[in-house]
Scaffold this active site. Structure first.
Site, PDB file in Angstrom:
ATOM      1  N   LYS A   1       9.343  58.760 -16.484  1.00  0.00           N
ATOM      2  CA  LYS A   1       9.515  57.987 -15.249  1.00  0.00           C
ATOM      3  C   LYS A   1       8.223  58.021 -14.430  1.00  0.00           C
ATOM      4  O   LYS A   1       7.733  57.022 -13.946  1.00  0.00           O
ATOM      5  CB  LYS A   1      10.673  58.573 -14.395  1.00  0.00           C
ATOM      6  CG  LYS A   1      12.064  58.196 -14.853  1.00  0.00           C
ATOM      7  CD  LYS A   1      12.487  56.806 -14.554  1.00  0.00           C
ATOM      8  CE  LYS A   1      12.257  55.856 -15.720  1.00  0.00           C
ATOM      9  NZ  LYS A   1      12.899  56.110 -16.973  1.00  0.00           N
TER      10      LYS A   1
ATOM     11  N   GLU B   1      12.453  62.910 -19.675  1.00  0.00           N
ATOM     12  CA  GLU B   1      12.756  61.690 -18.920  1.00  0.00           C
ATOM     13  C   GLU B   1      11.994  61.670 -17.598  1.00  0.00           C
ATOM     14  O   GLU B   1      11.426  60.657 -17.212  1.00  0.00           O
ATOM     15  CB  GLU B   1      14.269  61.571 -18.680  1.00  0.00           C
ATOM     16  CG  GLU B   1      14.711  60.383 -17.861  1.00  0.00           C
ATOM     17  CD  GLU B   1      14.287  59.028 -18.404  1.00  0.00           C
ATOM     18  OE1 GLU B   1      14.398  58.043 -17.674  1.00  0.00           O
ATOM     19  OE2 GLU B   1      13.805  58.970 -19.562  1.00  0.00           O
TER      20      GLU B   1
ATOM     21  N   CYS C   1      29.146  40.906 -11.701  1.00  0.00           N
ATOM     22  CA  CYS C   1      28.928  39.454 -11.707  1.00  0.00           C
ATOM     23  C   CYS C   1      28.723  38.984 -10.273  1.00  0.00           C
ATOM     24  O   CYS C   1      28.848  39.759  -9.329  1.00  0.00           O
ATOM     25  CB  CYS C   1      30.156  38.754 -12.272  1.00  0.00           C
ATOM     26  SG  CYS C   1      30.627  39.314 -13.900  1.00  0.00           S
TER      27      CYS C   1
ATOM     28  N   ASN D   1      34.864  39.456 -10.235  1.00  0.00           N
ATOM     29  CA  ASN D   1      33.828  40.473 -10.442  1.00  0.00           C
ATOM     30  C   ASN D   1      34.541  41.822 -10.493  1.00  0.00           C
ATOM     31  O   ASN D   1      35.285  42.175  -9.592  1.00  0.00           O
ATOM     32  CB  ASN D   1      32.810  40.473  -9.304  1.00  0.00           C
ATOM     33  CG  ASN D   1      31.817  41.628  -9.470  1.00  0.00           C
ATOM     34  OD1 ASN D   1      31.466  41.986 -10.577  1.00  0.00           O
ATOM     35  ND2 ASN D   1      31.452  42.238  -8.358  1.00  0.00           N
ATOM     36  N   GLY D   2      34.347  42.546 -11.565  1.00  0.00           N
ATOM     37  CA  GLY D   2      35.006  43.850 -11.730  1.00  0.00           C
ATOM     38  C   GLY D   2      35.614  43.970 -13.109  1.00  0.00           C
ATOM     39  O   GLY D   2      35.275  43.198 -14.020  1.00  0.00           O
TER      40      GLY D   2
ATOM     41  N   ARG E   1      22.797  39.759 -10.331  1.00  0.00           N
ATOM     42  CA  ARG E   1      24.041  40.474 -10.661  1.00  0.00           C
ATOM     43  C   ARG E   1      24.539  40.115 -12.053  1.00  0.00           C
ATOM     44  O   ARG E   1      25.464  40.760 -12.564  1.00  0.00           O
ATOM     45  CB  ARG E   1      25.137  40.156  -9.648  1.00  0.00           C
ATOM     46  CG  ARG E   1      24.773  40.462  -8.196  1.00  0.00           C
ATOM     47  CD  ARG E   1      25.877  40.019  -7.265  1.00  0.00           C
ATOM     48  NE  ARG E   1      27.093  40.747  -7.543  1.00  0.00           N
ATOM     49  CZ  ARG E   1      27.363  41.962  -7.054  1.00  0.00           C
ATOM     50  NH1 ARG E   1      26.480  42.556  -6.279  1.00  0.00           N
ATOM     51  NH2 ARG E   1      28.475  42.591  -7.369  1.00  0.00           N
TER      52      ARG E   1
ATOM     53  N   GLU F   1       5.327  56.018 -16.291  1.00  0.00           N
ATOM     54  CA  GLU F   1       5.414  54.551 -16.405  1.00  0.00           C
ATOM     55  C   GLU F   1       5.262  53.845 -15.068  1.00  0.00           C
ATOM     56  O   GLU F   1       4.822  52.689 -15.036  1.00  0.00           O
ATOM     57  CB  GLU F   1       6.688  54.133 -17.138  1.00  0.00           C
ATOM     58  CG  GLU F   1       7.990  54.423 -16.475  1.00  0.00           C
ATOM     59  CD  GLU F   1       9.172  54.004 -17.373  1.00  0.00           C
ATOM     60  OE1 GLU F   1      10.174  54.737 -17.380  1.00  0.00           O
ATOM     61  OE2 GLU F   1       9.081  52.966 -18.050  1.00  0.00           O
TER      62      GLU F   1
ATOM     63  N   TRP G   1      28.013  38.657 -15.811  1.00  0.00           N
ATOM     64  CA  TRP G   1      27.422  39.764 -16.559  1.00  0.00           C
ATOM     65  C   TRP G   1      28.563  40.286 -17.423  1.00  0.00           C
ATOM     66  O   TRP G   1      29.446  40.991 -16.971  1.00  0.00           O
ATOM     67  CB  TRP G   1      26.913  40.868 -15.622  1.00  0.00           C
ATOM     68  CG  TRP G   1      26.349  42.035 -16.365  1.00  0.00           C
ATOM     69  CD1 TRP G   1      26.964  43.207 -16.665  1.00  0.00           C
ATOM     70  CD2 TRP G   1      25.045  42.126 -16.944  1.00  0.00           C
ATOM     71  NE1 TRP G   1      26.125  44.020 -17.372  1.00  0.00           N
ATOM     72  CE2 TRP G   1      24.942  43.390 -17.566  1.00  0.00           C
ATOM     73  CE3 TRP G   1      23.939  41.268 -16.978  1.00  0.00           C
ATOM     74  CZ2 TRP G   1      23.796  43.805 -18.233  1.00  0.00           C
ATOM     75  CZ3 TRP G   1      22.799  41.681 -17.638  1.00  0.00           C
ATOM     76  CH2 TRP G   1      22.733  42.937 -18.252  1.00  0.00           C
TER      77      TRP G   1
ATOM     78  N   LYS H   1      10.723  45.000 -19.703  1.00  0.00           N
ATOM     79  CA  LYS H   1      12.057  45.610 -19.580  1.00  0.00           C
ATOM     80  C   LYS H   1      12.697  45.798 -20.951  1.00  0.00           C
ATOM     81  O   LYS H   1      13.380  46.796 -21.212  1.00  0.00           O
ATOM     82  CB  LYS H   1      12.948  44.743 -18.698  1.00  0.00           C
ATOM     83  CG  LYS H   1      14.336  45.296 -18.465  1.00  0.00           C
ATOM     84  CD  LYS H   1      14.273  46.641 -17.759  1.00  0.00           C
ATOM     85  CE  LYS H   1      15.595  47.353 -17.612  1.00  0.00           C
ATOM     86  NZ  LYS H   1      15.457  48.738 -17.154  1.00  0.00           N
TER      87      LYS H   1
ATOM     88  N   HIS I   1       1.833  78.900 -26.558  1.00  0.00           N
ATOM     89  CA  HIS I   1       1.273  78.729 -27.913  1.00  0.00           C
ATOM     90  C   HIS I   1       0.107  77.743 -27.922  1.00  0.00           C
ATOM     91  O   HIS I   1      -0.263  77.223 -28.967  1.00  0.00           O
ATOM     92  CB  HIS I   1       2.381  78.277 -28.877  1.00  0.00           C
ATOM     93  CG  HIS I   1       3.498  79.267 -28.960  1.00  0.00           C
ATOM     94  ND1 HIS I   1       3.381  80.494 -29.586  1.00  0.00           N
ATOM     95  CD2 HIS I   1       4.754  79.222 -28.445  1.00  0.00           C
ATOM     96  CE1 HIS I   1       4.521  81.162 -29.472  1.00  0.00           C
ATOM     97  NE2 HIS I   1       5.358  80.423 -28.786  1.00  0.00           N
TER      98      HIS I   1
HETATM   99  C1  AGP Z   1      12.358  53.233 -19.645  1.00  0.00           C
HETATM  100  O1  AGP Z   1      12.236  53.294 -18.282  1.00  0.00           O
HETATM  101  C2  AGP Z   1      11.634  52.148 -20.267  1.00  0.00           C
HETATM  102  N1  AGP Z   1      11.981  50.921 -19.732  1.00  0.00           N
HETATM  103  C3  AGP Z   1      11.683  52.168 -21.805  1.00  0.00           C
HETATM  104  O2  AGP Z   1      11.237  53.418 -22.247  1.00  0.00           O
HETATM  105  C4  AGP Z   1      13.068  51.922 -22.407  1.00  0.00           C
HETATM  106  O3  AGP Z   1      13.889  53.020 -22.209  1.00  0.00           O
HETATM  107  C5  AGP Z   1      12.912  51.664 -23.908  1.00  0.00           C
HETATM  108  O4  AGP Z   1      12.076  50.550 -24.086  1.00  0.00           O
HETATM  109  C6  AGP Z   1      14.264  51.410 -24.570  1.00  0.00           C
HETATM  110  O5  AGP Z   1      14.847  50.252 -24.055  1.00  0.00           O
HETATM  111  P1  AGP Z   1      16.386  49.933 -24.373  1.00  0.00           P
HETATM  112  O6  AGP Z   1      17.198  51.017 -23.761  1.00  0.00           O
HETATM  113  O7  AGP Z   1      16.618  48.594 -23.736  1.00  0.00           O
HETATM  114  O8  AGP Z   1      16.546  49.884 -25.869  1.00  0.00           O
END
Ligand code: AGP
Length: 609
Positions: free
Chosen positions: A485, A481, A2, A101-102, A27, A488, A75, A604, A504
């Site tokens: 990364k 993963e 927070c 905060n904590g 935050r 994207e 938060w 996001k 294969h």
């Molecule tokens: C990951 O870097 C992306 N932002 C995206 O794949 C994300 O993981 C996915 O949309 C799931 O989001 P969530 O964890 O908020 O459910």
């Protein structure tokens, strides 16, 4: 995570409190509030929602003559976002108010003792316990009261405290949570972070661990928790506000990558008591777990990749079958689910539409739903039977990093917790595993200390257009993963592939313009992965290997570049091997001039199907 602020001085406190909080919304931003010393009393104003809601209320009240106040932007960690759970919290006497905060880890024990003494609680928060504790200990000397209280609380806490008997004094406390003092002319400030005070001053003093600060308009005194005076180390900040919000990193993504050791500690330490796992208020009976037919992990994107890693060690530690599903597929494949199925939904935002729909589908089929979520009060959290919160704090960059790592750490604890109840894991392995989890923050810091080396490697390969990530077992899941990364944020079309599957078909794509990033950390199948590396090298590929330090001799013979991570328990190594892949993606994207925090075409939280 927070944001807290505080003001003591000759001018009106409100403009600084609001302006300061607006610089700390990165935050937390689910609710906010202020406590003002006003005509001999402490007046609280707090509201759920963005800071603007609070600002409009304070504007309408047009208060001028307020010279002492504290403020907070939240938060949520304990208690959904709401007006009641918002900060500040005030003692039953109405004399003492605080912002926090904590996380106060022993808040339940403290609360029960206070209730026995007749103290009344109005919120679900751990923070109100601190306010009521101060209220119950107060006998007229605020400094002595704070000293007593901090000796009784466990966990992490930065407090801003006001007391109606002290109209000219602002109190603050720091333990395992950031807090600075800003030094002004005839006024002084406290804040969780530098951006909040930069509009007023560039002279700051960072409180050290376990310190109490006593501020008036013209003095700042620091003490340790025993009450001994402490030195003030005053520095001058030359950062811009934007840089300060990113802790002087160029992007939120790098700031969040660097926060991982702290947020993993924040997520696991409240759940580890004397090497035993205590999973908040989740309770699975032995009988329920013994009758459990299967576990289904359902998620999207990076959260799904956490599930892919989790499948291996949950099955290993609990001997229960684990299925892993993409949420967008799960909801339309008529999954075989019943009331002997535990469905685990993983989500940073807690609002991802496909994951929410999968949750509802699972519940409609009779399953119990546990969710692992970062946002308190989010839809997925509210609709789940059980929730385990990752305490990663707000994640601003679209490409997740710290949320991924805290989800992984939490699911390690969950698997061990279930394995222990089912006696599916021996004591020795149980404690070895816990030690390896507790060692993760330190080991990740060691990798982050080598980020320059990874930047150098990125400079060598950032123009490569064909990249494959290969690995076996959990290494393959980490490759997924790593590849996401890179895709994207750098827009390079890369692919993660099970190393043993290449021959294969897909190996036909490998040539001397290809970079293969091989993750090979597991002792048992290391040689298998090395032979797959030989296969791609013989077709001309350049190879960058990620492995553990103990494997240097063999790997350096087959790879052009190697990034070493500290040795750890095989099952927890994914938490280490993913870090170089996050850093590599970041530097490659930066070298390609991409908008790292807000990549094209992405959001996001994906709240549409
Ligand atoms: C990951 O870097 C992306 N932002 C995206 O794949 C994300 O993981 C996915 O949309 C799931 O989001 P969530 O964890 O908020 O459910």
């Amino acid at each position: 995570m927070c944001g807290i602020v505080g003001y003591i001085g000759k001018s009106n406190a409100i403009p600084f409190l609001i302006q300061g909080l607006s610089k700390l919304e990165y935050r937390g931003y689910d609710s906010s509030g202020v406590a003002l010393y006003d005509n001999g009393k402490i007046k609280i104003t707090k509201k759920q929602g963005r800071l603007k809601v609070l600002e409009d209320i304070l504007d309408s009240e047009k208060k001028e003559n307020v010279h002492l106040g504290i403020g907070h932007t939240r938060w949520a960690t304990h208690g959904n976002p709401s007006d009641i759970n918002a900060h500040p919290h005030i003692s039953n006497s109405g004399k003492i108010a605080l912002v926090h905060n904590g996380i106060i880890e022993n808040y339940i024990d403290l609360k029960n003792n206070l209730i026995k003494k007749g103290v009344k609680f109005s919120s679900e928060t751990d923070t109100e316990v601190a306010a009521q504790l101060l209220g119950s200990l107060y006998e007229g000397d605020m400094f002595e009261t704070i000293k007593k209280a901090v000796g009784m609380m466990q966990g992490s806490f930065a407090f801003g405290i006001v007391c109606s008997d002290y109209p000219d004094t602002l109190f603050a406390v720091k333990k395992d949570s950031p807090l600075i003092v800003g030094i002004g002319e005839n006024e002084n400030y406290i804040a969780s972070d530098i951006p909040a005070v930069l509009s007023k001053t560039r002279k700051i003093c960072r409180l050290k661990e376990k310190q109490i600060a006593v501020l008036t308009a013209n003095s700042i005194d620091l003490f340790d928790f025993e009450g001994n005076p402490a030195e003030k180390a005053i520095t001058t900040v030359d950062w811009s506000v934007d840089a300060a919000e990113k802790n002087n990193y160029e992007h939120f993504m790098m700031k969040e990558i660097m926060e991982q050791p702290d947020v993993i500690s924040a997520t696991i330490s409240p759940r580890l008591k004397n090497h035993e796992i205590k999973l908040d208020d989740i309770s699975f009976t032995k009988e329920y777990l013994e009758n459990l037919g299967k576990i289904c992990i359902v998620a999207c994107g990076s959260a799904y990749h956490v599930g892919c890693v989790a499948k291996y060690f949950i099955e290993k530690l609990t001997k229960k079958p684990v299925e892993i599903d993409l949420a967008s597929e799960f909801r339309y494949r008529s999954p075989i689910i019943d009331n002997n199925t535990l469905v685990i939904i993983i989500s940073q935002s807690g609002e991802t539409a496909d994951s929410l729909a999968a949750l509802r589908e699972a519940k409609s089929l009779g399953a119990r739903v546990l969710s692992i979520v970062n946002v308190v009060g989010s839809s997925i959290a509210n609709e789940s039977d059980d929730v385990l919160y990752t305490w990663a704090g707000p994640e601003i960059a679209v490409a997740t990093t710290k949320a991924y790592s805290t989800q992984l750490s939490l699911i390690y604890l969950f698997a061990l917790y279930v394995g222990k109840i089912l006696n599916a894991i021996g004591d020795e392995e149980y404690h070895e595993f816990i030690e390896s989890i507790e060692a993760l923050p330190q080991k990740i810091s060691e990798i982050l200390d080598k980020k320059e080396q990874i930047e150098k490697i990125a400079k060598k390969y950032y123009q490569t257009e064909k990249i494959f990530f290969i690995g076996r077992n959990v290494d393959y899941s980490v490759c997924m993963e790593g590849s996401l990364k890179l895709k994207e944020i750098s827009y390079i079309h890369s692919e993660a592939y099970a190393a043993g599957e290449l021959k294969h078909g897909t190996i036909s794509l490998i040539d001397d313009e290809t970079l293969v990033i091989a993750v090979a950390t597991l002792d048992e199948i290391f040689d298998k992965t090395v032979s797959n590396i030989r296969e791609v090298r013989s077709r001309g590929a350049k190879v960058l290997a990620i492995t553990t330090v103990d494997k240097s001799e063999k790997i350096s013979q087959v790879a052009d570049n190697v990034i070493y991570v500290p040795k750890s328990y095989d099952s927890t190594t994914p938490s280490l091997s993913v870090i170089p892949l996050q850093l590599l993606s970041y530097h490659v994207a930066k070298l390609r001039g991409c908008d790292i925090d807000k990549p094209r075409n992405l959001a996001k939280s994906v709240t549409v199907e």
